[in-house]
Scaffold this motif. Structure first.
Motif, PDB file in Angstrom:
ATOM      1  N   LYS A  89     -20.527  35.126  61.269  1.00 14.20           N
ATOM      2  CA  LYS A  89     -20.930  34.615  62.586  1.00 14.20           C
ATOM      3  C   LYS A  89     -20.573  33.144  62.786  1.00 14.20           C
ATOM      4  CE  LYS A  89     -24.901  36.718  64.138  1.00 14.20           C
ATOM      5  NZ  LYS A  89     -26.315  37.089  63.947  1.00 14.20           N
ATOM      6  N   SER A  90     -19.515  32.704  62.081  1.00 15.62           N
ATOM      7  CA  SER A  90     -18.970  31.378  62.368  1.00 15.62           C
ATOM      8  C   SER A  90     -18.223  31.419  63.694  1.00 15.62           C
ATOM      9  CB  SER A  90     -17.970  30.971  61.275  1.00 15.62           C
ATOM     10  OG  SER A  90     -18.633  30.361  60.201  1.00 15.62           O
ATOM     11  N   VAL A  91     -18.164  30.255  64.347  1.00 10.18           N
ATOM     12  CA  VAL A  91     -17.361  30.127  65.562  1.00 10.18           C
ATOM     13  C   VAL A  91     -16.170  29.229  65.259  1.00 10.18           C
ATOM     14  CG1 VAL A  91     -17.286  29.360  67.964  1.00 10.18           C
ATOM     15  CG2 VAL A  91     -19.388  30.361  67.044  1.00 10.18           C
ATOM     16  N   LEU A  92     -14.982  29.782  65.424  1.00  2.95           N
ATOM     17  CA  LEU A  92     -13.743  29.044  65.173  1.00  2.95           C
ATOM     18  C   LEU A  92     -13.045  28.820  66.509  1.00  2.95           C
ATOM     19  CD1 LEU A  92     -11.684  27.982  63.035  1.00  2.95           C
ATOM     20  CD2 LEU A  92     -10.618  30.260  63.126  1.00  2.95           C
ATOM     21  N   ARG A  93     -12.820  27.544  66.847  1.00  5.64           N
ATOM     22  CA  ARG A  93     -12.206  27.228  68.151  1.00  5.64           C
ATOM     23  C   ARG A  93     -10.863  26.539  67.965  1.00  5.64           C
ATOM     24  NH1 ARG A  93     -17.288  24.046  70.309  1.00  5.64           N
ATOM     25  NH2 ARG A  93     -15.796  23.218  71.819  1.00  5.64           N
ATOM     26  N   LEU A  94      -9.871  27.064  68.652  1.00  5.03           N
ATOM     27  CA  LEU A  94      -8.539  26.460  68.657  1.00  5.03           C
ATOM     28  C   LEU A  94      -8.495  25.415  69.771  1.00  5.03           C
ATOM     29  CD1 LEU A  94      -5.420  26.399  68.102  1.00  5.03           C
ATOM     30  CD2 LEU A  94      -5.234  28.361  69.655  1.00  5.03           C
ATOM     31  N   VAL A  95      -7.977  24.211  69.430  1.00  5.11           N
ATOM     32  CA  VAL A  95      -7.864  23.147  70.431  1.00  5.11           C
ATOM     33  C   VAL A  95      -6.408  22.701  70.491  1.00  5.11           C
ATOM     34  CG1 VAL A  95      -8.724  20.898  71.182  1.00  5.11           C
ATOM     35  CG2 VAL A  95     -10.199  22.404  69.820  1.00  5.11           C
ATOM     36  N   THR A  96      -5.831  22.744  71.688  1.00  7.62           N
ATOM     37  CA  THR A  96      -4.427  22.353  71.866  1.00  7.62           C
ATOM     38  C   THR A  96      -4.340  21.338  73.004  1.00  7.62           C
ATOM     39  OG1 THR A  96      -4.153  24.253  73.340  1.00  7.62           O
ATOM     40  CG2 THR A  96      -3.478  24.565  71.054  1.00  7.62           C
ATOM     41  N   PRO A  97      -4.571  20.053  72.695  1.00  4.84           N
ATOM     42  CA  PRO A  97      -4.680  19.055  73.769  1.00  4.84           C
ATOM     43  C   PRO A  97      -3.428  18.930  74.633  1.00  4.84           C
ATOM     44  CG  PRO A  97      -5.394  18.143  71.664  1.00  4.84           C
ATOM     45  CD  PRO A  97      -4.767  19.458  71.365  1.00  4.84           C
ATOM     46  N   ASN A  98      -2.240  19.249  74.074  1.00  2.00           N
ATOM     47  CA  ASN A  98      -1.026  19.115  74.889  1.00  2.00           C
ATOM     48  C   ASN A  98      -0.777  20.333  75.781  1.00  2.00           C
ATOM     49  OD1 ASN A  98      -0.646  20.543  72.515  1.00  2.00           O
ATOM     50  ND2 ASN A  98       1.586  20.295  72.622  1.00  2.00           N
ATOM     51  N   LEU A  99      -1.531  21.395  75.582  1.00  2.00           N
ATOM     52  CA  LEU A  99      -1.411  22.574  76.452  1.00  2.00           C
ATOM     53  C   LEU A  99      -2.638  22.619  77.351  1.00  2.00           C
ATOM     54  CD1 LEU A  99      -0.217  25.237  73.832  1.00  2.00           C
ATOM     55  CD2 LEU A  99       1.191  23.919  75.424  1.00  2.00           C
ATOM     56  N   THR A 100      -2.399  22.477  78.644  1.00  2.00           N
ATOM     57  CA  THR A 100      -3.533  22.320  79.561  1.00  2.00           C
ATOM     58  C   THR A 100      -3.802  23.562  80.389  1.00  2.00           C
ATOM     59  OG1 THR A 100      -2.002  21.290  81.095  1.00  2.00           O
ATOM     60  CG2 THR A 100      -3.332  19.814  79.727  1.00  2.00           C
ATOM     61  N   GLY A 101      -3.202  24.675  79.982  1.00  2.00           N
ATOM     62  CA  GLY A 101      -3.494  25.924  80.662  1.00  2.00           C
ATOM     63  C   GLY A 101      -2.634  26.124  81.895  1.00  2.00           C
ATOM     64  N   TYR A 102      -2.762  27.326  82.468  1.00  2.00           N
ATOM     65  CA  TYR A 102      -1.984  27.688  83.653  1.00  2.00           C
ATOM     66  C   TYR A 102      -2.184  26.637  84.754  1.00  2.00           C
ATOM     67  CZ  TYR A 102      -0.636  30.518  87.726  1.00  2.00           C
ATOM     68  OH  TYR A 102      -0.070  30.981  88.877  1.00  2.00           O
ATOM     69  N   LYS A 103      -1.074  26.129  85.295  1.00  2.00           N
ATOM     70  CA  LYS A 103      -1.102  25.101  86.349  1.00  2.00           C
ATOM     71  C   LYS A 103      -1.919  23.868  85.965  1.00  2.00           C
ATOM     72  CE  LYS A 103       0.075  27.841  90.370  1.00  2.00           C
ATOM     73  NZ  LYS A 103      -0.294  28.298  91.707  1.00  2.00           N
TER      74      LYS A 103
ATOM     75  N   ARG B  53      -9.546  29.289  91.838  1.00  2.00           N
ATOM     76  CA  ARG B  53      -8.364  29.840  92.509  1.00  2.00           C
ATOM     77  C   ARG B  53      -7.191  30.012  91.521  1.00  2.00           C
ATOM     78  NH1 ARG B  53      -6.316  30.339  97.985  1.00  2.00           N
ATOM     79  NH2 ARG B  53      -8.143  29.355  98.907  1.00  2.00           N
ATOM     80  N   PRO B  54      -6.958  29.012  90.631  1.00  2.00           N
ATOM     81  CA  PRO B  54      -5.849  29.206  89.686  1.00  2.00           C
ATOM     82  C   PRO B  54      -5.993  30.463  88.817  1.00  2.00           C
ATOM     83  CG  PRO B  54      -6.562  26.916  89.661  1.00  2.00           C
ATOM     84  CD  PRO B  54      -7.549  27.667  90.496  1.00  2.00           C
ATOM     85  N   ARG B  55      -7.225  30.814  88.471  1.00  2.00           N
ATOM     86  CA  ARG B  55      -7.407  32.032  87.666  1.00  2.00           C
ATOM     87  C   ARG B  55      -6.916  33.254  88.435  1.00  2.00           C
ATOM     88  NH1 ARG B  55     -13.372  31.591  84.725  1.00  2.00           N
ATOM     89  NH2 ARG B  55     -13.275  29.383  84.257  1.00  2.00           N
TER      90      ARG B  55
END
Lengths: 499, 120
Positions: B102-116, A372-374
């Protein structure tokens, strides 16, 4: 002298088993060069039991009568402007997906059964496969005719054949069938005849046809009824092939098990498209993907595998994974198409609040928490005039060719990454089963035509996204993008007299 | 056996080897637990590009649509390269840092938890 009429039994014998002959001066192995390389051992083709009793002349007569009726209904549908009777113009996108994503598979199946109908050594199996081959050819024809009426009024139908070899998501069904068709005859029969047409058919065919019935699409639902007797035959052929192979020799058991493990997973991944169609694309929904999976696979498939246990066959190990994915699959798939709909031949949209409530009810453990958030964020962006279309091109799974959008089964917030290194080159997979299919036969997948990589190599029109869309023959601004405001949506409003 | 084929010498050439990308190499870039973007995405990048150039030019193109993008503190960002934790020197090139084809590079931001806070 007047010709004598054959009795049914003699006629059946003469027109099926009697079509074979003994090889007196040619080597039988040279006549059936594909019969042994897969490692399958056939000791006696005479043990093959015909799954249905039908001769070719009866087949022609019966199908001709059936299709005469079918086309009469198509004509009536067309003359009555049947397209205006569907529940909503959004529904039509489900059958765009069907024509572009499923119908070409019927043609691929036609070619595949023509191959097995030539290459299997037993005449009974050959005749049955040849009939299925013709069925599949008829199915793509009748599907095209069923949908040709919609093509006059909606965008996205007309270039389905051109798109099949080019468009990114259509490489998923295309490569699925090519994987099967480039296998030997017995793997093809287990892959398509059994796994797909017997075990998974109720999760492909039934959802589209029920979706049509619930949404007022008489043309497609009539096709469904017309094809039912063919599908019943396909199922009995699928079951016969599996039993025959398992009964012929115990050495066949591990080979068949490996194929079942591979093809049930490959088929399940393909059904991702059906899952999102059921949960998101039908204005009038009839059942959730999760309910369909439980009914048709966990219950019905479970009973089938119980039955196969006596041959030493077991349910594939990853069915637990699928069980956990069933609450996530459709949401992740529609989210992917929502953000890449600028490169798709159908429209997408955010679910309405009623639809979101339906999704919450059907998916109480996952929808409100993860999905739902998406949609709320998408709606917010849309309200700001920034309808979300993602930039760039997705990383694809080397085996199933689906964007790597699937999450870890124990952590739905984390996308799953799997990789293998083969001859110093990295290959990426969406899941453990897709990785293990590759690891079993890397030479079969290292030269997969991955649409994203082909675009980036400049092989799809060259240049930017606009060139790719041209290369796809995608009518930019009409067939793709958001549903709201599309020419389809505007025409629908006109027909319905809505401002 | 690497394939069940009619001929034992069956072989398929790699369709996506690095020589086919006009001097660039493919790098897949993702932002963990930011599922606005449905998957990692593929970028053809020159191996001579520095990590700083990647931060300045590629990351905005890839992720600036996300409402949290402006809040990423690049000096504190964590990275995963090909499933291993990774501390890049921003002045070095992709090749020097071992970011390969074909390397996979992933950004990790533990203090940012995404929308809501829902990992979106």
């Amino acid at each position: 002298m007047s010709p004598t009429k054959l009795n049914l039994k003699d006629k059946y014998k003469l027109l099926t088993r009697d079509l074979d002959w003994e090889f007196s001066y040619e080597d039988r192995q040279e006549a059936f060069p594909y019969e042994e390389f897969e490692g399958i051992k056939i000791t006696d083709w005479d043990k093959w039991e015909d799954p249905f009793r039908l001769t070719m002349d009866a087949y022609w007569k019966y199908q001709a009568e059936k299709e005469k009726k079918l086309y009469a209904i198509y004509d009536a549908f067309s003359q009555n402007n049947g397209h205006t009777n569907v529940t909503d113009a959004r529904y039509v996108n489900a059958i765009k997906l069907f024509l572009t994503g499923v119908s070409p598979g019927e043609h691929a199946a036609h070619l595949g059964f023509a191959f097995t109908g030539r290459q299997m050594g037993g005449i009974g199996a050959r005749v049955a496969a040849q009939m299925q081959s013709i069925d599949e050819l008829r199915h793509i024809q009748t599907q095209i005719h069923a949908m040709s009426h919609y093509n006059k009024f909606f965008d996205g139908f007309d270039e389905f054949n051109h798109m099949h070899d080019r468009v990114w998501y259509l490489s998923v069904p295309k490569s699925f069938f090519e994987d099967a068709r480039t296998a030997g005859p017995f793997e093809f029969m287990v892959a398509i005849g059994f796994s797909f047409e017997y075990v998974l058919t109720n999760l492909l065919f039934v959802p589209f046809m029920s979706g049509a019935a619930y949404n007022g699409d008489m043309a497609t639902v009539t096709f469904g009824f017309s094809a039912q007797s063919d599908e019943a035959r396909h199922m009995t052929l699928g079951l016969e092939i599996i039993k025959f192979l398992l009964e012929q020799h115990e050495d066949n058991v591990p080979i068949v098990q490996k194929w079942l493990d591979k093809w049930l997973w490959r088929g399940y991944r393909l059904l991702t498209l059906v899952a999102m169609m059921m949960d998101y694309m039908l204005p009038q929904k009839f059942m959730s993907w999760q309910e369909a999976w439980e009914l048709y696979f966990e219950d019905a498939g479970g009973a089938l595998f119980k039955d196969l246990e006596r041959y030493g066959i077991k349910m594939p190990d990853y069915t637990e994974t699928i069980k956990q994915e069933k609450e996530h699959l459709s949401h992740q798939a529609w989210w992917t198409f929502y953000q890449y709909t600028h490169a798709a031949a159908f429209h997408t949209w955010t679910p309405s609040s009623d639809e979101m409530d339906w999704l919450s009810e059907k998916y109480p453990n996952t929808f409100d928490k993860y999905y739902r958030p998406r949609w709320e964020l998408a709606a917010e962006m849309e309200a700001k005039g920034e309808r979300f279309y993602t930039t760039g091109l997705p990383q694809l799974c080397q085996t199933c060719q689906i964007p790597m959008m699937f999450t870890e089964v124990d952590d739905p917030s984390q996308v799953a990454y799997r990789e293998s290194v083969y001859n110093d080159e990295r290959f990426h997979f969406c899941s453990d089963p897709c990785k293990s299919i590759f690891d079993n036969e890397p030479e079969k997948y290292v030269h997969a035509w991955l649409p994203v990589h082909q675009i980036l190599q400049g092989n799809c029109g060259g240049g930017g996204l606009d060139k790719v869309i041209e290369y796809y023959h995608l009518d930019n601004g009409a067939a793709n993008l958001e549903f709201e405001g599309s020419p389809d949506a505007e025409r629908w409003k006109q027909w319905k007299g809505v401002a | 056996m690497t394939v069940q084929a009619l001929r034992n010498d069956y072989h398929g050439d790699f369709k996506d080897s690095v020589d086919k990308f006009g001097g660039a190499q493919l790098v897949y870039i993702g932002w963990d637990k930011h599922q606005l973007f449905c998957s990692s995405r593929a970028f053809p990048l020159l191996p001579t590009m520095t990590f700083q150039e990647l931060l300045d030019n590629v990351m905005p193109e890839a992720f600036s649509q996300h409402p949290e993008f402006g809040r990423v503190v690049w000096e504190r960002a964590e990275w995963i390269l090909d499933n291993q934790s990774f501390q890049p020197d921003h002045s070095k090139t992709l090749a020097e840092l071992g970011i390969g084809h074909k390397s996979v590079l992933r950004l990790v931001t533990p203090n940012l938890t995404g929308y809501k806070g829902a990992d979106v």
